[in-house]
Structure formats: C-alpha cells, structure tokens
Design an enzyme around this catalytic site. Structure first.
Site, mmCIF file in Angstrom:
data_model
loop_
_atom_site.group_PDB
_atom_site.id
_atom_site.type_symbol
_atom_site.label_atom_id
_atom_site.label_comp_id
_atom_site.label_asym_id
_atom_site.label_seq_id
_atom_site.Cartn_x
_atom_site.Cartn_y
_atom_site.Cartn_z
ATOM 1 C CD GLU A 50 -1.736 -2.362 1.665
ATOM 2 O OE1 GLU A 50 -2.614 -3.237 1.697
ATOM 3 O OE2 GLU A 50 -0.549 -2.549 2.058
ATOM 4 C CG PHE A 112 -10.069 -9.437 11.329
ATOM 5 C CD1 PHE A 112 -8.854 -9.896 11.798
ATOM 6 C CD2 PHE A 112 -10.299 -9.443 9.951
ATOM 7 C CE1 PHE A 112 -7.878 -10.364 10.934
ATOM 8 C CE2 PHE A 112 -9.329 -9.901 9.067
ATOM 9 C CZ PHE A 112 -8.111 -10.368 9.567
ATOM 10 C CD GLN A 113 -7.500 -7.098 7.773
ATOM 11 O OE1 GLN A 113 -8.389 -6.824 6.966
ATOM 12 N NE2 GLN A 113 -6.352 -7.658 7.412
ATOM 13 C CE LYS A 162 -17.480 -6.551 3.075
ATOM 14 N NZ LYS A 162 -16.747 -7.820 3.248
ATOM 15 C CG MET A 482 22.398 12.793 3.588
ATOM 16 S SD MET A 482 23.514 13.879 2.652
ATOM 17 C CE MET A 482 22.490 14.263 1.224
#
Length: 584
Positions: A50, A112-113, A162, A482
C-alpha cells in the site's frame, strides 16, 4: 434508481474524471473493487504494498497536476498508507486516499482489522472524513476532490465502513455549485490584495540587489510563464527550492539553480547579500534558511503564497500577499508595467547581475571526475545528456536525490519529482510508475540509491505487470550515503550502522522480476548502458552503477549554520572563499 454505496463511489469517481486508481483490495473495501470490476472505465494498478500505491498516486499527481487516487482496505492496509499521506501533506500533493473500514456497528469494538485511521491521519491530512450515511457518500467524495485540489493542495482521506458500501440509495451526485455551497467556511483566497501588490511593485523597482526565491507553489500554480516574464522585465535572478525545480528554466541566464543546504554557492551568496527577497510559493523551511538569524540579513521580504498559515510562520516578512501565485504574479507584472517597469537604480542592478555572474564563473557546481571509478555526479550528467534534458526524473531520498537535483538541468514544471518535506526513502520507484502512467509520452528515469531502492523494490514487479518502462538508475555506493557523509563530517568517521555491502545482485533481481538489468563498474560503461536502456520501451530497466563509495554531496551548509559556513567542493568554507559582498 437504487444503487449500492460501492456503485455510487465509482460513479462519483468517474464524475471527477478519475482515470486511474492505485491500490490493493481487501475485505473491507471488497465491494468497491467489485463495483470497479463491473463498471469498468477506470484503470486500476495493483501495487505490491500500500505504501507503493500511495507513492504512485503522488507521482501521478505531481507529474500531471491532477488529483491522484489510492485505495486500500482497513487495518494494516490503511496504516500502510500513512507514510505516503504524510509525504503528500508535507509536499502539498493533491491525493484522495480511500480506505475501507469495518462495518459501522463494529467501530470501536476492536474488530478484525479495525484502526481509527481518521484519528491517526488527522494531523497529516488537509481534511479527512468518516462516512456514516450512504446518502452522504457522493457529496463527501466530491468535497474531498475539491478540497485536495484547491487552495494549497494536499491529501484528503475518506474512510468508508463496509456496510455503507453495501447499502442501497437513490442519492444523486451533487453539482460543482452544490459542492462549493456545502463548504461555506472553505474559500481559498486567490486574487491577492491590490494594495500589497502595489507595495511589492514599488519595492521591486527600488531594489538594488533583488532575488526571486521560488518554491513548489509556483509549480502547482503553473506559473513558469509569469516567473520568466517578471525576471526578464525587472532583471531579477531566480533561485528555486528542491520542490520548485522546473518552475524557472535552469538554462536561463538569470537562473541561480537550487539554494539551501545543498544549494549552489552563487544562489546562497545571492540570497545572503540581497536587499530584496521575493518568495514565491515557498515556505522558508529549515533546509533553505539554515540559521534563521543570518538568512537574507539585509533584505526586505515579499512573500506570495496561497496559504495564509505559511506567511510569517518561519520568517517575518514585510509584504505578505495571500493568493494564487500565477494570478498574483500576473497582477504584479501589470502593476510594474503600469509604472513603466522602472528600475530606479539601474547601475547598481547591473552591478548585482555582474557580481552574480562572477560567482557563477568562479564557483560553479563541480566535482573531481575519474577514469577509474564512477562518480555519481557523472552518472546524472550522462542521463541528462542522453535524454537531452527532456526526461521526467524521480528520486528516492539521500545523496543521490541531491545529485539528481544538482546535475540534471530542469527546464519545465513537474519535471523533478521527489520527496521534499518528509524525505521518504523508497519514494522514487513507485512515484516513477505513477508519473509514467500519467505522462506516458515522457521518458521517466528514477535516480535512486541502493538503500532507498530496496525499501520499495517490490514495485518493480508492478512495473513489469503493467509494462511500465521506467528506467531505474541505482547509485550504488554500498552505504546509507547521506548518513555516512554526516558521520564523516561531524562524527569523526564513526560509521555506525550504515554498511549496505550485503545487497541483492540488482541485475539478477531485475531479471528475476521480468525486467532488464545492466551494470556499470567503469566510467566508460555508464553511457553505454544508459543508451541500451533507452531502447527498451516495453518493460522496466534497472541500471546498477557501482560508484565511488565515499563521494560527498557538496556544497553543504551544516544543519543550523548560516550560508557563511557553507562547505565548498575544495573543503573551504564560503566565508573563506572570498570577502563577503554584504553592504551596510
């Protein structure tokens, strides 16, 4: 007609003109993906992480000026977007992030999630929404695009439970006017105050040593034409920030190139010695100003920016002008012309231009080339020559990013795409994919470091899947370069945890992913593999340049120091190079 919330989402995205979405599906967002499949008409790019999807949306937005769209599921899908959201926020990139959420009745139950992505992203979004009613869906989506793309652009997140995507409604898509009317407190000021513009014109005409300091706002506003006209009309040298590159063509005689921590000697000296600094779409960040008390110490300051919160935030200015850069510059030019565009001290102005020319001649960007080892600056120069200066360049973050900024000469807006404010390693490759999808007619090169590349290298598979022929030039010095440079200069060469000598064989990695790989270990091989890469237009190409391991990015202004402390290529400080010009 009754439609599912998911169908309303896709219909509204089409109404906004969305051409492509970058994302990864999951349980909470599955209804939207089903609607996307059924409706068609919007291309979807399946990222491998993602974070990659978010940076692709950023690259698309930065390259095209359109609003990018990234989509993910709830929980880890949403939290994996946090870095690109923060990156877009820091660099004022218009991206709409759409996340799935657990059903409404489960919110707050540790389902969940489930994560509170609205709460998590509140400090790093221009605005965010949690959709609670299906009837609000099309208005919220249209508001999100309007907010993201107007005023100072930025990311907007829409979190959609959802059950909202599954419910039915006959709600209509609001018109542009209805969207604007629904946001009565949001009215970006674009015109600029006429009296302030008059004051600015008088200061410009009476200045002896003016400098235009141009940032990313000028790129967002597409103000290159106005900048060139103003600079030529009033004979004003122009320096650009890292984010402002391309807003003013770098082959122009008045171009000073980049200022700040790794800016040119002549840009930094011009700013240090100017008596008028005209800031255009820039925010006076610490990498530009260094020690604030010694930044442009003799200058009066004009600041033009569409974001009122940016004006006098870091540096107190004398003439603030809130408005769209392009519009304000056009009005400023008209005001100057109305006054005859007089330069009240022409002799001093000409002497100023000549002094800067002497700085350019005596202290150009330079490095010590070699016949035996590849210098990273040489790689960038060869890419510039081979692409005739016409490619879009993206970069990761580190030494290679600065070399890409310094040694590729940019001539048009949206040509240099990198992570400026947040400094996100791994940005380069996914951003290049988004840029190439948005601008398929352009050659797109990633100039990346070996440390930066491995953070998102899985997106090479995405480029292979969709036949996105980006060219990835890895400046491979086997270090976190760097950090190593700072450890060399400021920590007595104590190289703590920067060794990247154990890395994949990048040529074999490319081949394993279905891409093409080349390696150069000698200077004579550099141009050869770049030319070979440019012939390939149906898949990505990885170019592994094995470079001098301890080459440093110079000039450099140490953090918190002034331009007088700038370290030059020969190790001298700027103040030792020649007597400062400063008057008064």
């Amino acid at each position: 007609m009754l439609r599912k919330g998911a169908d309303i989402i896709i219909e509204t995205l089409k109404k906004e003109g969305v051409e492509v979405i970058f994302g990864i599906p999951g349980g909470a967002i599955m209804e939207v993906y089903d609607a996307l499949y059924r409706h068609g008409g919007i291309k979807h790019i399946l990222a491998r992480h993602e974070q990659g999807a978010g940076h692709m949306a950023e690259g698309y937005a930065k390259a095209t000026g359109k609003v990018g769209v990234a989509m993910a599921t709830s929980g880890p899908g949403a939290t994996n977007l946090v870095t690109p959201i923060a990156d877009a926020y820091m660099d004022s990139v218009p991206v709409v992030f759409i996340t799935g959420q657990v059903p409404t009745h489960l919110i707050g139950n540790d389902a969940f999630q489930e994560v509170d992505i609205v709460g998590i992203t509140r400090p790093i979004t221009k605005h965010n929404f949690l959709v609670k009613r299906i009837e609000d869906l099309p208005l919220i989506i249209r508001q999100a695009f309007y907010i993201a793309s107007t005023g100072r652009p930025g990311p907007v997140l829409i979190d959609i439970p959802k059950d909202i995507t599954q419910k039915l409604s006959d709600v209509s898509i609001p018109t542009d006017e209805e969207v604007r009317e629904s946001l009565p407190g949001y009215k970006p000021h674009v015109e600029g105050n006429p009296q302030q513009i008059k004051k600015a014109a008088k200061l410009i005409m009476s200045a002896k040593r003016p400098v235009l300091y141009v940032g990313g706002g000028a790129v967002q506003s597409e103000a290159q034409k106005e900048l060139v006209e103003l600079a030529e009309l009033m004979k004003i040298p122009v320096t650009t920030t890292n984010m402002g590159k391309g807003a003013f063509p770098e082959d122009h005689p008045l171009a000073l190139h980049m200022l700040g921590m790794h800016g040119t000697y002549y840009a930094n000296m011009a700013v240090y010695n100017c008596d008028l600094l005209i800031a255009v779409g820039a925010r006076f960040d610490d990498r530009v100003t260094g020690k604030i008390e010694e930044f442009a110490p003799q200058a009066q300051i004009i600041h033009i920016d569409i974001d009122p919160a940016s004006i006098s935030k870091n540096i107190t200015v004398d003439v603030p002008i809130v408005g769209d850069v392009k519009i304000v510059l056009r009005k400023l030019i008209e005001e100057l012309k109305k006054e005859g565009a007089k330069i009240l001290f022409p002799k001093e102005r000409q002497e100023w231009i000549e002094l800067i020319e002497s700085w350019k001649k005596n202290y150009p960007l330079r490095y010590r080339n070699s016949d035996s080892v590849i210098k990273p600056q040489y790689v960038v120069e060869q890419i510039w020559e081979a692409t005739k200066g016409d490619a879009i360049i993206t970069a990761g973050v580190g030494q290679h990013q600065m070399w890409a900024a310094m040694f590729y000469k940019y001539k048009f807006p949206r040509q240099f795409i990198n992570s400026g404010g947040l400094g996100t390693m791994g940005f380069g490759l996914p951003a290049a994919i988004g840029a190439k999808i948005g601008r398929p007619e352009k050659e797109v090169f990633v100039i990346d470091g070996d440390g930066s590349f491995v953070m998102t290298m899985q997106e090479l598979i995405t480029a292979v899947q969709y036949k996105v022929p980006v060219k990835i030039a890895i400046i491979n010095n086997a270090y976190l370069g760097m950090v190593r440079q700072w450890q060399e200069l400021f920590y007595d060469r104590r190289y703590a945890e920067v060794d990247l000598s154990v890395q994949p064989d990048f040529v074999k990695l490319a081949e394993a992913c279905g891409a093409v790989g080349f390696r150069a270990e000698k200077p004579k091989e550099v141009r050869e593999i770049i030319e070979e890469a440019l012939k390939i237009q149906d898949k990505p190409v990885v170019l592994d340049f094995v470079v001098d391991k301890e080459e440093n990015v110079l000039p450099m202004v140490p953090a918190g120091k002034s331009y007088r402390d700038m370290i030059l290529e020969d190790g001298k400080k700027a103040v030792e190079a020649e007597t400062m010009y400063l008057v008064g």
